[in-house]
Design a protein around this motif. Structure first.
Motif, PDB file in Angstrom:
ATOM      1  N   ALA A  41       0.831  -1.211   0.000  1.00 51.44           N
ATOM      2  CA  ALA A  41       0.000   0.000   0.000  1.00 51.44           C
ATOM      3  C   ALA A  41       0.865   1.260   0.000  1.00 51.44           C
ATOM      4  N   LEU A  44       2.341   1.852  -3.409  1.00 53.61           N
ATOM      5  CA  LEU A  44       1.358   2.390  -4.350  1.00 53.61           C
ATOM      6  C   LEU A  44       1.098   3.884  -4.102  1.00 53.61           C
ATOM      7  N   PHE A  45       1.039   4.278  -2.818  1.00 54.47           N
ATOM      8  CA  PHE A  45       0.808   5.688  -2.512  1.00 54.47           C
ATOM      9  C   PHE A  45       1.935   6.572  -3.065  1.00 54.47           C
ATOM     10  N   TYR A  53      -3.735   5.239  -5.681  1.00 61.48           N
ATOM     11  CA  TYR A  53      -4.325   5.621  -4.393  1.00 61.48           C
ATOM     12  C   TYR A  53      -5.503   4.700  -4.039  1.00 61.48           C
ATOM     13  N   GLY A  56      -4.128   1.262  -3.294  1.00 59.46           N
ATOM     14  CA  GLY A  56      -3.385   1.338  -2.032  1.00 59.46           C
ATOM     15  C   GLY A  56      -4.316   1.386  -0.834  1.00 59.46           C
TER      16      GLY A  56
END
Length: 222
Positions: A41, A44-45, A53, A56
């Motif tokens: 996560a 991904l952010f 987003y 994530g």
């Protein structure tokens, strides 16, 4: 309902009780999954893309759920004292000897408390070890039943999950184990002996238990 009260040796149980070991493995697996999901996560952010987003956030929620499992699992199962206290005393025999363990065959009443009558089943559990050594097929292993449902919405009059936990996983005291053995009737032990050849079939069945026909049970078990 047949309860068997005895002082549980917690240090002994932590060392040999495979039910506790299974709970610990589930906790470690859930914790590891939480770390992996949280790391994914965060990655991904950092991409800074709208789709990243969204994905994530989904992974972050899954990570929190996995962390909750770490806390929820032991509370759901209960402490070792609670497991021994709430389970029924049941007969179990060593029905198969494997290179790295044994299969236990037990006679368990899997009816829920509000059921109209008992529902006996043959149940198996493959274990890695018992305290001591040199056990052979037919050895008596007094145990307590471990019963439950997969969800809180189970509306059947029998439990969905059926297992057993040897008294020997809760104490070293041979007198306690002998007392538990003596409180199980010979009718029950004999019924298990007659069905010991069913072990492999029961072990391969769904949920590792097979219901017995009430018409074929001894009068003592009706």
């Amino acid at each position: 309902m047949r309860r068997f009260e005895f002082p549980v040796d917690k240090h002994h149980a932590k060392a040999v009780n495979e039910t506790l070991a299974d709970v610990r493995r589930l906790q470690w697996s859930a914790a590891l999954m939480a770390v992996v999901l949280a790391a994914a996560a965060v990655g991904l952010f950092f991409l800074g893309q709208p789709w990243a987003y969204i994905l994530g956030a989904v992974l972050a929620i899954c990570a929190v759920t996995s962390l909750w499992m770490v806390v929820w699992t032991p509370r759901k199962v209960g402490s070792i004292d609670q497991l021994y206290a709430k389970g029924d005393l049941v007969p179990a025999l060593i029905s198969e000897v494997h290179p790295r363990g044994y299969t236990l065959l037990a006679l368990v009443d899997i009816a829920k408390p509000d059921a109209a009558a008992p529902r006996y089943a043959l149940a198996t559990r493959t274990i890695r070890a018992l305290p001591g050594k040199g056990y052979t097929v037919g050895h008596k292993v007094p145990s307590v039943s471990v019963l439950g449902d997969r969800t809180n919405r189970g509306d059947s009059d029998t439990w969905q999950m059926v297992s057993m936990m040897p008294i020997a996983w809760g104490t070293w005291d041979s007198k306690v184990i002998a007392k538990a053995t003596s409180q199980i009737t010979e009718t029950e032990w004999n019924l298990l002996r007659r069905n010991i050849s069913m072990s492999e079939k029961v072990r391969a069945s769904d949920n590792q238990y097979v219901l017995l026909d009430p018409a074929q049970l001894p009068d003592e078990l009706h």
